[in-house]
Scaffold this motif. Structure first.
Motif, mmCIF file in Angstrom:
data_model
loop_
_atom_site.group_PDB
_atom_site.id
_atom_site.type_symbol
_atom_site.label_atom_id
_atom_site.label_comp_id
_atom_site.label_asym_id
_atom_site.label_seq_id
_atom_site.Cartn_x
_atom_site.Cartn_y
_atom_site.Cartn_z
ATOM 1 N N LEU A 165 0.823 -1.209 0.000
ATOM 2 C CA LEU A 165 0.000 0.000 0.000
ATOM 3 C C LEU A 165 0.859 1.261 0.000
ATOM 4 C CD1 LEU A 165 -2.791 -0.949 2.584
ATOM 5 C CD2 LEU A 165 -2.899 -1.042 0.095
ATOM 6 N N LYS A 166 2.089 1.131 -0.459
ATOM 7 C CA LYS A 166 3.034 2.249 -0.359
ATOM 8 C C LYS A 166 2.513 3.503 -1.059
ATOM 9 C CE LYS A 166 7.972 3.308 -0.703
ATOM 10 N NZ LYS A 166 8.115 3.489 0.749
ATOM 11 N N GLN A 167 1.882 3.365 -2.188
ATOM 12 C CA GLN A 167 1.387 4.515 -2.935
ATOM 13 C C GLN A 167 -0.128 4.683 -2.804
ATOM 14 O OE1 GLN A 167 3.635 6.479 -4.300
ATOM 15 N NE2 GLN A 167 5.301 5.050 -3.803
ATOM 16 N N LYS A 168 -0.715 4.076 -1.779
ATOM 17 C CA LYS A 168 -2.170 4.101 -1.652
ATOM 18 C C LYS A 168 -2.605 4.575 -0.264
ATOM 19 C CE LYS A 168 -2.724 0.229 -4.844
ATOM 20 N NZ LYS A 168 -3.246 1.038 -5.955
ATOM 21 N N GLN A 169 -3.838 5.061 -0.219
ATOM 22 C CA GLN A 169 -4.492 5.391 1.041
ATOM 23 C C GLN A 169 -5.525 4.314 1.358
ATOM 24 O OE1 GLN A 169 -3.540 8.114 2.843
ATOM 25 N NE2 GLN A 169 -2.019 8.494 1.227
ATOM 26 N N VAL A 170 -5.770 4.082 2.626
ATOM 27 C CA VAL A 170 -6.779 3.088 3.024
ATOM 28 C C VAL A 170 -8.142 3.443 2.443
ATOM 29 C CG1 VAL A 170 -8.058 2.180 5.006
ATOM 30 C CG2 VAL A 170 -5.580 2.331 5.108
ATOM 31 N N SER A 171 -8.419 4.714 2.305
ATOM 32 C CA SER A 171 -9.717 5.156 1.772
ATOM 33 C C SER A 171 -9.914 4.751 0.312
ATOM 34 C CB SER A 171 -9.844 6.672 1.900
ATOM 35 O OG SER A 171 -8.795 7.331 1.203
ATOM 36 N N GLU A 172 -8.841 4.354 -0.381
ATOM 37 C CA GLU A 172 -8.946 3.941 -1.783
ATOM 38 C C GLU A 172 -9.328 2.469 -1.938
ATOM 39 O OE1 GLU A 172 -5.569 5.052 -4.260
ATOM 40 O OE2 GLU A 172 -4.898 6.392 -2.672
ATOM 41 N N LEU A 173 -9.307 1.716 -0.844
ATOM 42 C CA LEU A 173 -9.525 0.266 -0.902
ATOM 43 C C LEU A 173 -10.989 -0.083 -0.708
ATOM 44 C CD1 LEU A 173 -6.666 -0.850 1.539
ATOM 45 C CD2 LEU A 173 -6.453 -0.384 -0.905
ATOM 46 N N PHE A 174 -11.433 -1.125 -1.415
ATOM 47 C CA PHE A 174 -12.702 -1.747 -1.033
ATOM 48 C C PHE A 174 -12.568 -3.259 -1.139
ATOM 49 C CE2 PHE A 174 -13.238 -1.541 -5.564
ATOM 50 C CZ PHE A 174 -14.240 -2.439 -5.947
ATOM 51 N N PHE A 175 -13.136 -3.944 -0.154
ATOM 52 C CA PHE A 175 -13.052 -5.399 -0.023
ATOM 53 C C PHE A 175 -14.330 -5.969 -0.634
ATOM 54 C CE2 PHE A 175 -10.359 -3.442 3.038
ATOM 55 C CZ PHE A 175 -9.244 -4.257 3.140
ATOM 56 N N PHE A 176 -14.181 -6.750 -1.705
ATOM 57 C CA PHE A 176 -15.287 -7.020 -2.620
ATOM 58 C C PHE A 176 -15.551 -8.512 -2.772
ATOM 59 C CE2 PHE A 176 -16.301 -7.548 -7.311
ATOM 60 C CZ PHE A 176 -17.648 -7.236 -7.180
ATOM 61 N N ASP A 177 -16.852 -8.870 -2.788
ATOM 62 C CA ASP A 177 -17.247 -10.265 -3.009
ATOM 63 C C ASP A 177 -18.640 -10.289 -3.623
ATOM 64 O OD1 ASP A 177 -16.885 -13.066 -2.902
ATOM 65 O OD2 ASP A 177 -18.101 -13.179 -1.104
ATOM 66 N N THR A 178 -18.931 -11.362 -4.330
ATOM 67 C CA THR A 178 -20.244 -11.509 -4.970
ATOM 68 C C THR A 178 -20.847 -12.868 -4.637
ATOM 69 O OG1 THR A 178 -19.435 -12.552 -7.006
ATOM 70 C CG2 THR A 178 -19.426 -10.131 -6.928
ATOM 71 N N GLU A 179 -22.132 -12.984 -4.911
ATOM 72 C CA GLU A 179 -22.820 -14.278 -4.919
ATOM 73 C C GLU A 179 -23.461 -14.415 -6.285
ATOM 74 O OE1 GLU A 179 -22.424 -16.351 -2.472
ATOM 75 O OE2 GLU A 179 -21.503 -14.891 -1.113
ATOM 76 N N THR A 180 -23.323 -15.598 -6.898
ATOM 77 C CA THR A 180 -23.783 -15.795 -8.267
ATOM 78 C C THR A 180 -24.645 -17.050 -8.384
ATOM 79 O OG1 THR A 180 -21.913 -17.169 -8.971
ATOM 80 C CG2 THR A 180 -21.609 -14.771 -9.046
ATOM 81 N N THR A 181 -25.271 -17.197 -9.559
ATOM 82 C CA THR A 181 -26.109 -18.373 -9.808
ATOM 83 C C THR A 181 -25.291 -19.579 -10.244
ATOM 84 O OG1 THR A 181 -26.488 -17.621 -12.081
ATOM 85 C CG2 THR A 181 -28.111 -16.969 -10.404
ATOM 86 N N GLY A 182 -23.997 -19.447 -10.367
ATOM 87 C CA GLY A 182 -23.139 -20.563 -10.757
ATOM 88 C C GLY A 182 -21.688 -20.154 -10.741
ATOM 89 N N LEU A 183 -20.802 -21.115 -10.925
ATOM 90 C CA LEU A 183 -19.357 -20.851 -10.873
ATOM 91 C C LEU A 183 -18.683 -20.989 -12.226
ATOM 92 C CD1 LEU A 183 -18.513 -22.769 -7.582
ATOM 93 C CD2 LEU A 183 -18.885 -20.310 -7.872
ATOM 94 N N SER A 184 -19.485 -21.194 -13.292
ATOM 95 C CA SER A 184 -18.889 -21.431 -14.602
ATOM 96 C C SER A 184 -18.440 -20.156 -15.281
ATOM 97 C CB SER A 184 -19.889 -22.162 -15.509
ATOM 98 O OG SER A 184 -21.069 -21.381 -15.654
#
Length: 422
Positions: A97-116
């Motif tokens: 994170l040397k060139q980043k601020q914590v405010s620039e991050l988002f922790f992301f996940d999804t739920e889907t109808t399949g894994l294909s």
């Protein structure tokens, strides 16, 4: 002139007609009342509100946690601590994170109808968390009907344009490509897709812990590494069935459990990123195997000054990775033209190493004595011993590689000629 004036008049009529059509189109889009939404009271009680776009609605749920709250090994506030350490170290790393601020991050996940993947897979839940002041804010976007997909991505893309970096778990190869696919199909109705850097934590988790975990699924990493215990959580593989049931019956009770599961996944990404950063930056509670893998990772990234002391730390311990670390350390010395130190490390592995790796040490010693020191008798001795070990192993498994056999015989013949002609 008369023709020019006539064209001007016609142009005014065409423009007016287009405006009338647009106004008529907008008038036909009548947003339904929230009271018309099935089980809306249940949704509101759960903390999810309907949001309308082009006559369709989705549900958006927001939850906040104080930074002081623990999730497994750490409080969320430790994210700021590791970000500060990253900013101070002079090292290149894909998780830095040397060139980043914590405010620039988002922790992301999804739920889907399949894994294909592909156009046949539908994302029905998008969720992310980010740091906002002294809180962690989780935001989830739920698709109540396939016809509301444009609304789903409209609100999601509108809200994430403030971020530069997503932190995901297999999301770089699955979740985000799915978002890109849907955006391609709907892009005329949506905000532009942001350009993001992705930190995919699946790969470092696999690198560091595949030796001790039978699976590196996030739930397994939580339990075995992060000290996170899920209570009453539904298995992720049930999510598509629960969603299809919701689409048919509209009762959201099962969906609420899926959303809690998704929320838990997202919060675990914060803890996992903190833990990985601690291990990469401070060597916090690293096992010998983990220390070796961290050293190897830095080595592959070209950060030799960081890798070297880690290799040395492993090489002096009588553990499983002892021999591998000595071989890696010898390679470092070889690259630095420190041949005596390299030979010393190879010599130890040659004497007390395990199976295949001591054959590799013997071959390295043979190369050094042949090409560096021109001591062909020693080079021949190490080559013959390596060949003998190779034959013993292949006699046991009753299979051998013809190319390896030819290479050994060719090397032995060359060294015998050099020795005799010396």
């Amino acid at each position: 002139m008369a023709m020019k004036n006539k064209l001007k008049q016609l142009r005014k009529h065409i423009v007016r007609e287009d405006v009338d059509k647009q106004e008529k189109k907008e008038e036909t889009i009548i947003e339904p009342s929230s009271s018309d939404i099935p089980f809306v009271e249940k949704w509101l009680e759960f903390g999810a509100k309907p949001f309308f776009f082009q006559g369709e609605y989705i549900f958006i749920r927001e939850i906040t946690y104080p930074l002081s709250q623990h999730h497994g090994l750490y409080p969320f506030a430790h994210l700021n601590i590791v970000a500060n350490v990253w900013s101070q170290v002079d090292v290149q790393h894909p998780l830095s994170l040397k060139q980043k601020q914590v405010s620039e991050l988002f922790f992301f996940d999804t739920e889907t109808t399949g894994l294909s993947g592909g156009t046949g897979t539908t994302i029905f839940l998008l969720g992310y968390a980010h740091i906002l002041g002294d809180e962690v804010k989780v935001k989830q976007y739920f698709l109540p009907s396939p016809s509301a997909e444009t609304a789903l991505y409209y609100f999601f893309l509108r809200d994430i344009n403030q971020f530069t970096t997503s932190i995901v778990y297999n999301g770089k190869s699955f979740d985000w490509p799915q978002v890109k696919t849907r955006h391609t199909l709907l892009r005329n109705e949506l905000p532009p897709l942001p350009r993001l850097e992705h930190f995919d934590l699946l790969h470092p988790a696999r690198r560091l812990w595949k030796h001790k975990l039978d699976s590196v699924k996030l739930t397994k990493v939580e339990e075995e590494v992060l000290e996170i215990k899920r209570q009453g959580d539904i298995p992720g593989y049930l999510a598509p069935m629960i969603y299809f049931d919701y689409v048919e019956r509209k009762d959201p009770q099962g969906v609420f459990e899926v959303m809690k599961h998704n929320e838990h996944d997202i919060l675990s990404l914060i803890t996992l990123y903190i833990h990985l950063s601690n291990q990469l930056l401070q060597g916090a509670s690293l096992s010998i195997k983990e220390t070796y893998e961290v050293a190897r990772w830095y080595d592959q990234l070209g950060e030799k000054k960081v890798a070297l002391p880690l290799y040395e730390d492993v090489s002096i311990k009588e553990q499983e990775e002892h021999d591998k670390a000595k071989m890696a350390l010898a390679l470092q010395y070889k690259r630095g033209q420190q041949w005596e130190k390299a030979i010393e490390q190879w010599g130890v592995v040659y004497k007390v190493g395990r199976e295949k790796i001591k054959r590799e040490a013997a071959i390295e010693l043979a190369k050094a004595y042949e090409h560096r020191y021109k001591q062909f008798d020693k080079a021949l001795q190490y080559t013959k011993q390596a060949y003998q070990w190779w034959k013993e192993k292949n006699q046991l498994v009753k299979v051998y590689n013809e190319k390896e056999k030819v290479a050994f015989e060719k090397r032995i013949k060359r060294l015998e000629n050099k020795k005799n002609n010396k």
